[in-house]
Design a protein around this motif. Structure first.
Motif, PDB file in Angstrom:
ATOM      1  N   ASN A 481       0.839  -1.185   0.000  1.00 63.90           N
ATOM      2  CA  ASN A 481       0.000   0.000   0.000  1.00 63.90           C
ATOM      3  C   ASN A 481       0.884   1.249   0.000  1.00 63.90           C
ATOM      4  OD1 ASN A 481       0.965   0.241   2.583  1.00 63.90           O
ATOM      5  ND2 ASN A 481      -0.894  -0.555   3.567  1.00 63.90           N
ATOM      6  N   THR A 482       0.263   2.408   0.092  1.00 62.24           N
ATOM      7  CA  THR A 482       1.022   3.666  -0.034  1.00 62.24           C
ATOM      8  C   THR A 482       2.100   3.787   1.045  1.00 62.24           C
ATOM      9  OG1 THR A 482      -0.883   4.781  -1.005  1.00 62.24           O
ATOM     10  CG2 THR A 482       0.850   6.173  -0.071  1.00 62.24           C
ATOM     11  N   GLU A 483       1.745   3.500   2.299  1.00 63.99           N
ATOM     12  CA  GLU A 483       2.716   3.645   3.399  1.00 63.99           C
ATOM     13  C   GLU A 483       3.893   2.690   3.195  1.00 63.99           C
ATOM     14  OE1 GLU A 483      -0.081   4.781   7.146  1.00 63.99           O
ATOM     15  OE2 GLU A 483      -0.518   2.916   6.098  1.00 63.99           O
ATOM     16  N   LEU A 484       3.597   1.441   2.855  1.00 63.65           N
ATOM     17  CA  LEU A 484       4.672   0.471   2.640  1.00 63.65           C
ATOM     18  C   LEU A 484       5.519   0.862   1.440  1.00 63.65           C
ATOM     19  CD1 LEU A 484       2.705  -2.848   3.262  1.00 63.65           C
ATOM     20  CD2 LEU A 484       4.476  -1.865   4.741  1.00 63.65           C
ATOM     21  N   ARG A 485       4.875   1.426   0.417  1.00 65.43           N
ATOM     22  CA  ARG A 485       5.608   1.798  -0.796  1.00 65.43           C
ATOM     23  C   ARG A 485       6.589   2.948  -0.515  1.00 65.43           C
ATOM     24  NH1 ARG A 485       1.228   2.288  -4.138  1.00 65.43           N
ATOM     25  NH2 ARG A 485       1.146   0.015  -4.406  1.00 65.43           N
ATOM     26  N   ILE A 486       6.159   3.895   0.321  1.00 65.44           N
ATOM     27  CA  ILE A 486       7.062   5.012   0.696  1.00 65.44           C
ATOM     28  C   ILE A 486       8.310   4.473   1.380  1.00 65.44           C
ATOM     29  CG2 ILE A 486       7.328   6.988   2.259  1.00 65.44           C
ATOM     30  CD1 ILE A 486       4.399   7.692   1.641  1.00 65.44           C
ATOM     31  N   PHE A 487       8.106   3.548   2.317  1.00 66.57           N
ATOM     32  CA  PHE A 487       9.268   3.032   3.058  1.00 66.57           C
ATOM     33  C   PHE A 487      10.042   2.006   2.244  1.00 66.57           C
ATOM     34  CE2 PHE A 487       6.985   5.101   6.420  1.00 66.57           C
ATOM     35  CZ  PHE A 487       8.005   5.627   7.197  1.00 66.57           C
ATOM     36  N   ALA A 488       9.410   1.421   1.227  1.00 67.55           N
ATOM     37  CA  ALA A 488      10.164   0.577   0.298  1.00 67.55           C
ATOM     38  C   ALA A 488      11.164   1.431  -0.483  1.00 67.55           C
ATOM     39  CB  ALA A 488       9.210  -0.138  -0.659  1.00 67.55           C
ATOM     40  N   LEU A 489      10.729   2.626  -0.889  1.00 68.10           N
ATOM     41  CA  LEU A 489      11.645   3.547  -1.574  1.00 68.10           C
ATOM     42  C   LEU A 489      12.776   3.979  -0.649  1.00 68.10           C
ATOM     43  CD1 LEU A 489       9.052   5.739  -3.497  1.00 68.10           C
ATOM     44  CD2 LEU A 489      10.740   4.209  -4.511  1.00 68.10           C
ATOM     45  N   ILE A 490      12.443   4.210   0.628  1.00 63.67           N
ATOM     46  CA  ILE A 490      13.491   4.570   1.598  1.00 63.67           C
ATOM     47  C   ILE A 490      14.469   3.418   1.747  1.00 63.67           C
ATOM     48  CG2 ILE A 490      13.915   5.059   4.038  1.00 63.67           C
ATOM     49  CD1 ILE A 490      11.288   6.661   4.019  1.00 63.67           C
ATOM     50  N   ARG A 491      13.956   2.163   1.731  1.00 65.86           N
ATOM     51  CA  ARG A 491      14.847   1.005   1.819  1.00 65.86           C
ATOM     52  C   ARG A 491      15.809   0.945   0.635  1.00 65.86           C
ATOM     53  NH1 ARG A 491      18.240  -1.608   1.409  1.00 65.86           N
ATOM     54  NH2 ARG A 491      18.634  -3.807   1.884  1.00 65.86           N
ATOM     55  N   LEU A 492      15.373   1.442  -0.521  1.00 67.47           N
ATOM     56  CA  LEU A 492      16.223   1.444  -1.709  1.00 67.47           C
ATOM     57  C   LEU A 492      17.198   2.612  -1.719  1.00 67.47           C
ATOM     58  CD1 LEU A 492      13.620   0.472  -4.448  1.00 67.47           C
ATOM     59  CD2 LEU A 492      15.427  -0.967  -3.501  1.00 67.47           C
ATOM     60  N   GLY A 493      17.113   3.467  -0.703  1.00 66.54           N
ATOM     61  CA  GLY A 493      18.059   4.579  -0.614  1.00 66.54           C
ATOM     62  C   GLY A 493      17.501   5.896  -1.089  1.00 66.54           C
ATOM     63  N   ILE A 494      16.198   5.944  -1.462  1.00 70.30           N
ATOM     64  CA  ILE A 494      15.576   7.194  -1.903  1.00 70.30           C
ATOM     65  C   ILE A 494      14.913   7.829  -0.684  1.00 70.30           C
ATOM     66  CG2 ILE A 494      13.947   8.231  -3.516  1.00 70.30           C
ATOM     67  CD1 ILE A 494      14.235   5.726  -5.246  1.00 70.30           C
ATOM     68  N   SER A 495      15.628   8.734   0.001  1.00 62.85           N
ATOM     69  CA  SER A 495      15.142   9.321   1.247  1.00 62.85           C
ATOM     70  C   SER A 495      14.541  10.706   1.043  1.00 62.85           C
ATOM     71  CB  SER A 495      16.291   9.409   2.268  1.00 62.85           C
ATOM     72  OG  SER A 495      16.798   8.125   2.531  1.00 62.85           O
ATOM     73  N   ASP A 496      14.811  11.322  -0.086  1.00 64.62           N
ATOM     74  CA  ASP A 496      14.340  12.688  -0.346  1.00 64.62           C
ATOM     75  C   ASP A 496      12.821  12.676  -0.547  1.00 64.62           C
ATOM     76  OD1 ASP A 496      15.399  15.316  -2.639  1.00 64.62           O
ATOM     77  OD2 ASP A 496      13.889  15.270  -1.052  1.00 64.62           O
ATOM     78  N   SER A 497      12.105  13.406   0.297  1.00 60.18           N
ATOM     79  CA  SER A 497      10.642  13.437   0.209  1.00 60.18           C
ATOM     80  C   SER A 497      10.171  14.005  -1.118  1.00 60.18           C
ATOM     81  CB  SER A 497      10.068  14.259   1.364  1.00 60.18           C
ATOM     82  OG  SER A 497      10.295  13.625   2.598  1.00 60.18           O
ATOM     83  N   VAL A 498      10.968  14.910  -1.696  1.00 59.02           N
ATOM     84  CA  VAL A 498      10.584  15.495  -2.985  1.00 59.02           C
ATOM     85  C   VAL A 498      10.566  14.415  -4.065  1.00 59.02           C
ATOM     86  CG1 VAL A 498      11.243  17.160  -4.767  1.00 59.02           C
ATOM     87  CG2 VAL A 498      11.486  17.750  -2.347  1.00 59.02           C
ATOM     88  N   LYS A 499      11.608  13.569  -4.102  1.00 57.40           N
ATOM     89  CA  LYS A 499      11.665  12.499  -5.095  1.00 57.40           C
ATOM     90  C   LYS A 499      10.567  11.460  -4.860  1.00 57.40           C
ATOM     91  CE  LYS A 499      16.632  12.925  -5.999  1.00 57.40           C
ATOM     92  NZ  LYS A 499      17.935  12.249  -5.968  1.00 57.40           N
ATOM     93  N   ILE A 500      10.314  11.157  -3.600  1.00 60.07           N
ATOM     94  CA  ILE A 500       9.269  10.175  -3.273  1.00 60.07           C
ATOM     95  C   ILE A 500       7.903  10.712  -3.718  1.00 60.07           C
ATOM     96  CG2 ILE A 500       8.100   9.006  -1.384  1.00 60.07           C
ATOM     97  CD1 ILE A 500      10.755   8.938   0.107  1.00 60.07           C
ATOM     98  N   ALA A 501       7.646  11.990  -3.423  1.00 63.18           N
ATOM     99  CA  ALA A 501       6.373  12.596  -3.817  1.00 63.18           C
ATOM    100  C   ALA A 501       6.208  12.592  -5.325  1.00 63.18           C
ATOM    101  CB  ALA A 501       6.296  14.020  -3.270  1.00 63.18           C
ATOM    102  N   SER A 502       7.301  12.882  -6.039  1.00 59.95           N
ATOM    103  CA  SER A 502       7.244  12.909  -7.498  1.00 59.95           C
ATOM    104  C   SER A 502       6.930  11.515  -8.052  1.00 59.95           C
ATOM    105  CB  SER A 502       8.572  13.439  -8.050  1.00 59.95           C
ATOM    106  OG  SER A 502       8.585  13.357  -9.453  1.00 59.95           O
ATOM    107  N   PHE A 503       7.577  10.505  -7.499  1.00 59.09           N
ATOM    108  CA  PHE A 503       7.391   9.142  -7.995  1.00 59.09           C
ATOM    109  C   PHE A 503       5.977   8.631  -7.723  1.00 59.09           C
ATOM    110  CE2 PHE A 503       8.450   4.998  -9.317  1.00 59.09           C
ATOM    111  CZ  PHE A 503       7.903   4.108  -8.407  1.00 59.09           C
ATOM    112  N   LEU A 504       5.453   8.911  -6.520  1.00 62.92           N
ATOM    113  CA  LEU A 504       4.152   8.373  -6.127  1.00 62.92           C
ATOM    114  C   LEU A 504       2.990   9.287  -6.514  1.00 62.92           C
ATOM    115  CD1 LEU A 504       5.002   6.958  -2.595  1.00 62.92           C
ATOM    116  CD2 LEU A 504       4.887   5.743  -4.770  1.00 62.92           C
ATOM    117  N   ARG A 505       3.306  10.452  -7.134  1.00 65.74           N
ATOM    118  CA  ARG A 505       2.269  11.381  -7.567  1.00 65.74           C
ATOM    119  C   ARG A 505       1.458  11.917  -6.381  1.00 65.74           C
ATOM    120  NH1 ARG A 505       4.783  10.906 -11.777  1.00 65.74           N
ATOM    121  NH2 ARG A 505       3.876  10.676 -13.854  1.00 65.74           N
ATOM    122  N   TYR A 506       2.158  12.185  -5.262  1.00 69.03           N
ATOM    123  CA  TYR A 506       1.540  12.789  -4.097  1.00 69.03           C
ATOM    124  C   TYR A 506       2.169  14.145  -3.846  1.00 69.03           C
ATOM    125  CZ  TYR A 506      -0.508   8.235  -2.948  1.00 69.03           C
ATOM    126  OH  TYR A 506      -1.200   7.081  -2.973  1.00 69.03           O
TER     127      TYR A 506
END
Length: 541
Positions: A481-506
């Motif tokens: 789900n969305t919460e798990l997907r955010i932390f999956a990206l963090i697990r891959l080393g993508i910690s920048d909230s801007v990049k995460i928001a861009s990828f997930l369209r939030y």
């Protein structure tokens, strides 16, 4: 107040990390100090080249009096703590060029001239200039420089003759300086920190200087100044380890910027004298005196020459002691040489037997080295394999995201063209976002599938980090789900909230709220929750 707590926590954490680092990198600091001292000529040459460039620029500006004055003043500042006589020459040139300048410029130049006069020991001339100025008639912008110059004058005078009355006068002018300074200015912060230290409030002064240290990460001149005063605090606390460390940091910064008007080398020499490392003490006091004489800083010369006889006497005594020890060692070595000759005869008889043992050990070591190389190769391959997976996933997701963006751009471009031709049917079709939404959903499905293929236990491992009653599980038919997907990206080393928001369209706020909400569910320390997420399924490399 709650908003400021994270900032205060980060500040406290930084101070602790700096303190913890002090001793851990001390060896590299002392090695760097030796290096910069050996290569001081390079830093001096750089300063001379910079000044030569400024002089060349000044020659082209002689027809523009204002620009020529500004460039001459810039040359003065470059000479100020490098060569006082040349600095005096250029400030006097500025005085001539400022005949028709505003009063504030003339007064500022006079104050600089007074400062230089007090630096080179021409105290009467410095005092004459300062006495001619009436603080009641000075503008608010020039008053800080006036009080600062007066404080420096009495400080220099006091250092030359070591009389308490002049130090007290310097303190009075420092108090006046604080009354006219902007509390947010760097000069105010440094002045109040010095005043606090001289009042005996070492703990408070240390906090002020450490805060300044954080603000001036890229300013070598300020770091030299701050490190010197932190060293003084530790000197007063009798902590010679930290005292030596911070004086060394200050000396490094002074040498790197070719600052010859410095106190760090003198205090470092005295520190090594306390440590009874007289050879180092002698080297630093000689360097300090040489710098002071090259710069023609009278009060530094007086201070340095007062310490020199003490350190030199201890150094010479050490040399004499070492010479006597050397003579004694020569006698002992001669005696031992006779014993050695006898021992060689015995050793020679053992050589044949040891040769065979050595050959066996050599073969064993070769096998061990081969096994060790094989293990290292395997470890390297495992590390590279894991790294390739992560890189592949990150690039794949980025490609998919870019592909979706391009489709969106094509849709808008076709919409615009269709509208201009009045093709209503095409426009209606292109207004539909179903294709983009479908591709986004497919991207998320691909992401979830590939990620869980690499980290099949991620969901369960992630839930082990949060409280049992707050478990986060995907719905039926979902992989993540969305919460798990955010932390999956963090697990891959993508910690920048801007990049995460861009990828997930939030929106950025939505991502931030999700991260905060989940972090509040964490078991144990919430501050290192995301660090623990990054360790899920980590292979020890």
């Amino acid at each position: 107040m709650m908003k400021r707590l994270p900032i205060l926590f980060l500040f406290y954490f930084f101070i602790l990390s700096v303190s913890a680092q002090d001793l851990s990198d001390s060896t590299s600091v002392y090695k760097k100090l030796d290096y910069v001292m050996e290569n001081q000529g390079l830093y001096i040459k750089k300063r001379e080249n910079d000044i030569a460039r400024l002089k060349q620029e000044a020659l082209t500006l002689q027809n523009d009096k204002r620009a020529y004055l500004e460039k001459s003043y810039e040359i003065f500042n470059s000479y100020k703590k490098f060569q006082s006589d040349s600095a005096l020459h250029y400030i006097m040139l500025c005085k001539q060029l400022a005949l028709h300048a505003p009063d504030s410029v003339v007064v500022s130049i006079d104050l600089d001239m007074a400062w230089i006069f007090s630096t080179i020991g021409r105290y009467i001339e410095a005092e004459d200039i300062l006495k001619q100025l009436n603080p009641d008639k000075l503008s608010k912008t020039i008053l800080p420089k006036y009080y600062d110059s007066y404080s420096a004058f009495y400080s220099h005078y006091g250092q030359s003759n070591n009389r308490a009355a002049y130090y007290q006068a310097s303190e009075r002018y420092r108090d006046s300086l604080l009354m006219v300074l902007d509390p947010k200015s760097a000069l105010y912060k440094s002045t109040i920190a010095i005043k606090t230290l001289f009042q005996g409030q070492r703990k408070k002064a240390k906090g002020l200087f450490e805060a300044m240290w954080m603000e001036h990460q890229d300013n070598s001149e300020q770091r030299a100044f701050i490190a010197y005063f932190i060293g003084l605090i530790y000197k007063q606390e009798k902590n010679i380890t930290y005292q030596r460390y911070y004086f060394a940091l200050s000396a490094i910064a002074d040498i790197e910027i070719a600052n010859r008007d410095n106190a760090s080398l003198q205090d470092l020499a005295l520190t090594y004298y306390e440590l009874r490392a007289f050879d180092h003490a002698f080297k630093f006091i000689e360097k300090a005196i040489d710098d002071a004489m090259e710069c023609n800083v009278r009060y530094r010369i007086v201070e340095g020459t007062s310490f020199y006889p003490i350190i030199n006497a201890a150094y010479q005594k050490k040399i004499n002691t070492q010479n006597k020890q050397l003579q004694m060692m020569l006698v002992i070595i001669s005696f031992l040489s006779l014993i050695l000759i006898m021992g060689l005869v015995i050793i020679f008889r053992q050589v044949q037997r040891l040769r065979k043992i050595r050959e066996e050990l050599s073969a064993t070591n070769t096998n061990l080295r081969q096994l060790n190389d094989d293990i290292n190769d395997k470890n390297t391959q495992l590390a590279e394999s894991n790294h390739i997976k992560e890189e592949y996933i990150a690039q794949f997701f980025d490609l998919c995201s870019n592909y979706i963006d391009k489709m969106e751009e094509i849709r808008k471009a076709l919409l615009k063209k269709a509208s201009s031709q009045q093709w209503d049917a095409i426009r209606d079709q292109l207004k539909s976002t179903q294709m983009v939404e479908r591709e986004v959903q497919q991207l998320y499905v691909n992401f979830d599938r590939i990620f869980l293929n690499l980290y099949p236990n991620f969901v369960s491992d992630f839930n082990n980090l949060i409280t049992p009653d707050e478990q986060i599980l995907p719905k039926k038919g979902e992989l993540l789900n969305t919460e798990l997907r955010i932390f999956a990206l963090i697990r891959l080393g993508i910690s920048d909230s801007v990049k995460i928001a861009s990828f997930l369209r939030y929106s950025l706020r939505t991502v931030y709220n999700y991260r905060t909400k989940v972090r509040n569910k964490a078991i144990g320390n919430r501050e290192d929750f995301e660090d623990r997420v990054r360790q899920i399924a980590v292979i020890d490399r």
